[in-house]
Scaffold this motif. Structure first.
Motif, PDB file in Angstrom:
ATOM      1  N   GLY A 145      12.758 -76.992 -26.776  1.00 26.14           N
ATOM      2  CA  GLY A 145      12.021 -76.222 -25.796  1.00 26.14           C
ATOM      3  C   GLY A 145      11.849 -76.999 -24.515  1.00 26.14           C
ATOM      4  N   GLY A 146      10.920 -76.525 -23.685  1.00 26.98           N
ATOM      5  CA  GLY A 146      10.635 -77.203 -22.425  1.00 26.98           C
ATOM      6  C   GLY A 146      11.194 -76.474 -21.229  1.00 26.98           C
ATOM      7  N   ASN A 147      11.043 -77.091 -20.077  1.00 24.88           N
ATOM      8  CA  ASN A 147      11.453 -76.505 -18.804  1.00 24.88           C
ATOM      9  C   ASN A 147      12.914 -76.828 -18.549  1.00 24.88           C
ATOM     10  OD1 ASN A 147      11.593 -75.471 -16.242  1.00 24.88           O
ATOM     11  ND2 ASN A 147      10.553 -77.201 -15.285  1.00 24.88           N
ATOM     12  N   VAL A 148      13.794 -76.094 -19.192  1.00 29.60           N
ATOM     13  CA  VAL A 148      15.220 -76.356 -19.076  1.00 29.60           C
ATOM     14  C   VAL A 148      15.929 -75.161 -18.456  1.00 29.60           C
ATOM     15  CG1 VAL A 148      15.267 -77.983 -20.976  1.00 29.60           C
ATOM     16  CG2 VAL A 148      15.640 -75.567 -21.430  1.00 29.60           C
ATOM     17  N   CYS A 149      16.994 -75.457 -17.776  1.00 30.29           N
ATOM     18  CA  CYS A 149      17.777 -74.403 -17.147  1.00 30.29           C
ATOM     19  C   CYS A 149      19.236 -74.800 -17.131  1.00 30.29           C
ATOM     20  CB  CYS A 149      17.298 -74.175 -15.706  1.00 30.29           C
ATOM     21  SG  CYS A 149      18.362 -73.056 -14.757  1.00 30.29           S
ATOM     22  N   CYS A 150      20.088 -73.819 -17.321  1.00 28.07           N
ATOM     23  CA  CYS A 150      21.504 -73.984 -17.004  1.00 28.07           C
ATOM     24  C   CYS A 150      22.201 -74.991 -17.914  1.00 28.07           C
ATOM     25  CB  CYS A 150      21.670 -74.398 -15.539  1.00 28.07           C
ATOM     26  SG  CYS A 150      20.598 -73.477 -14.407  1.00 28.07           S
ATOM     27  N   THR A 151      21.777 -75.065 -19.175  1.00 24.96           N
ATOM     28  CA  THR A 151      22.441 -75.962 -20.126  1.00 24.96           C
ATOM     29  C   THR A 151      23.309 -75.182 -21.100  1.00 24.96           C
ATOM     30  OG1 THR A 151      20.547 -75.869 -21.626  1.00 24.96           O
ATOM     31  CG2 THR A 151      20.568 -77.651 -20.012  1.00 24.96           C
ATOM     32  N   GLY A 152      23.606 -73.920 -20.771  1.00 26.65           N
ATOM     33  CA  GLY A 152      24.410 -73.117 -21.675  1.00 26.65           C
ATOM     34  C   GLY A 152      23.675 -72.925 -22.988  1.00 26.65           C
ATOM     35  N   ASN A 153      24.349 -73.214 -24.091  1.00 24.43           N
ATOM     36  CA  ASN A 153      23.730 -73.091 -25.410  1.00 24.43           C
ATOM     37  C   ASN A 153      23.245 -74.428 -25.937  1.00 24.43           C
ATOM     38  OD1 ASN A 153      24.299 -70.292 -25.547  1.00 24.43           O
ATOM     39  ND2 ASN A 153      26.400 -70.728 -26.201  1.00 24.43           N
ATOM     40  N   ALA A 154      23.140 -75.431 -25.070  1.00 26.58           N
ATOM     41  CA  ALA A 154      22.763 -76.771 -25.532  1.00 26.58           C
ATOM     42  C   ALA A 154      21.376 -76.774 -26.151  1.00 26.58           C
ATOM     43  CB  ALA A 154      22.830 -77.765 -24.377  1.00 26.58           C
ATOM     44  N   ILE A 155      20.401 -76.170 -25.496  1.00 28.79           N
ATOM     45  CA  ILE A 155      19.046 -76.085 -26.027  1.00 28.79           C
ATOM     46  C   ILE A 155      18.413 -74.773 -25.579  1.00 28.79           C
ATOM     47  CG2 ILE A 155      18.511 -78.540 -26.234  1.00 28.79           C
ATOM     48  CD1 ILE A 155      17.265 -78.473 -23.518  1.00 28.79           C
ATOM     49  N   ALA A 156      17.415 -74.344 -26.324  1.00 29.87           N
ATOM     50  CA  ALA A 156      16.649 -73.155 -25.968  1.00 29.87           C
ATOM     51  C   ALA A 156      15.335 -73.608 -25.360  1.00 29.87           C
ATOM     52  CB  ALA A 156      16.409 -72.289 -27.194  1.00 29.87           C
ATOM     53  N   GLY A 157      15.031 -73.139 -24.156  1.00 27.68           N
ATOM     54  CA  GLY A 157      13.836 -73.577 -23.463  1.00 27.68           C
ATOM     55  C   GLY A 157      12.598 -72.839 -23.902  1.00 27.68           C
ATOM     56  N   GLY A 158      11.491 -73.135 -23.235  1.00 30.61           N
ATOM     57  CA  GLY A 158      10.227 -72.481 -23.503  1.00 30.61           C
ATOM     58  C   GLY A 158       9.403 -73.222 -24.536  1.00 30.61           C
ATOM     59  N   ALA A 159       8.448 -72.523 -25.127  1.00 33.79           N
ATOM     60  CA  ALA A 159       7.550 -73.104 -26.124  1.00 33.79           C
ATOM     61  C   ALA A 159       8.199 -72.994 -27.502  1.00 33.79           C
ATOM     62  CB  ALA A 159       6.211 -72.394 -26.101  1.00 33.79           C
ATOM     63  N   ARG A 160       8.388 -74.139 -28.155  1.00 32.75           N
ATOM     64  CA  ARG A 160       9.035 -74.174 -29.462  1.00 32.75           C
ATOM     65  C   ARG A 160       8.259 -75.100 -30.388  1.00 32.75           C
ATOM     66  NH1 ARG A 160      13.006 -70.073 -29.049  1.00 32.75           N
ATOM     67  NH2 ARG A 160      13.704 -70.103 -26.880  1.00 32.75           N
TER      68      ARG A 160
END
Length: 314
Positions: A145-160
């Motif tokens: 999670g977290g404040n991520v953008c534009c990493t394709g399918n590398a990680i899923a952002g947000g609250a996890r």
């Protein structure tokens, strides 16, 4: 947020000072570019009905300044409190009624992973202590999670949920007792760590976490500091083995209601990848290197080396 406060304090004319407004969704680690709805989901966390009349407010602002239309009545600051799941207003950030709360890091047997006994408490530790971990840049802590953008399918952002991260020995976990009456954390969150390393350079990362009574966890915000830039980004100052350094990490900012029965947690490590570039610990440029070295890192607490987190609370 820092620029809003800077302009309010330092603008050369009253007109500029008085025309600063802040609309703050409070948690860059969670909001991403989420479209708000009557049930706004950010990652796996519902933050309720987070809709706001953004377009109407923006158009009124431009109509005032570009068309000379009468000024709209607008609050100085609007911010969203997760947990309470509501928009609030104030005249300043943080709100004028906020106070400073300091929590100190400590452990008895060791804070490594969720199974450790790391604690956060308003009482300063009675004695000095340390927590140790080995950071291997070839096996960094993954960004969950977290404040991520534009990493394709590398990680899923947000609250996890943070269970996977907190199972690792290279993540120190410090947790408060559950709050009997809840805790409203609104404003900046500053973390100061006393650290040492056998590497000439390494990183120190922290993550603020909301712990529910059932043990599930949601990340709230995160930050990181590269040791070589601990004195500023104008020059590199490398670490020396055996020396202890005070590190102040870039502040986080949030508004999160830790409901009764919830606890506040701080994760401390040396990586959060790929959210942040991993440090190869060599003292080199990183971008032109392919091999890293393991850094054996130590966090100090108690005595004159009080590692701590300072919270703006209401």
């Amino acid at each position: 947020v820092a620029l809003f406060n800077h302009a309010r304090a330092n603008a050369t004319t009253p007109e500029v000072r008085d025309q600063q407004y802040l609309r703050h969704r409070t948690d860059p680690a969670l909001w991403l570019h989420t479209r708000t709805s009557e049930n706004t989901l950010v990652g796996d966390r519902s933050v309720g009905d987070a809709r706001l009349n953004y377009r109407e407010q923006i158009e009124a602002f431009f109509a005032e300044h570009l068309k000379g239309e009468p000024a709209a009545d607008r609050p100085r600051v609007q911010y969203y409190t997760m947990g309470k799941n509501e928009w609030r207003t104030s005249d300043a950030w943080p709100p004028a009624d906020a106070r400073l709360m300091t929590l100190y890091l400590s452990s008895d047997q060791g804070a490594n992973g969720r199974s450790g006994d790391g604690k956060l408490s308003e009482a300063s530790p009675g004695g000095e202590g340390t927590d140790d971990y080995a950071y291997d840049p070839m096996n960094p802590v993954p960004s969950i999670g977290g404040n991520v953008c534009c990493t394709g399918n590398a990680i899923a952002g947000g609250a996890r949920d943070q269970a996977e991260v907190e199972a690792r020995e290279d993540v120190l976990v410090y947790t408060t007792e559950p709050f009997a009456d809840g805790l409203d954390v609104t404003g900046q969150v500053r973390v100061t760590l006393y650290v040492s390393s056998d590497a000439k350079d390494t990183d120190f990362s922290v993550k603020l976490v909301d712990v529910a009574p059932d043990g599930s966890t949601f990340n709230v915000d995160e930050t990181i500091q590269r040791a070589r830039f601990r004195e500023g980004y104008e020059r590199e100052v490398f670490m020396e083995e055996g020396e202890v350094y005070e590190i102040e990490l870039s502040p986080m900012t949030t508004s999160n209601w830790f409901a009764p029965g919830h606890a506040l947690r701080l994760q401390v490590s040396s990586s959060n990848f790929p959210r942040f570039e991993r440090n190869l610990n060599t003292g080199g440029a990183n971008f032109d290197e392919s091999e890293g070295v393991v850094a054996n890192n130590t966090i100090y607490f108690g005595g004159d080396r009080k590692s701590k987190v300072e919270l703006s609370v209401r």
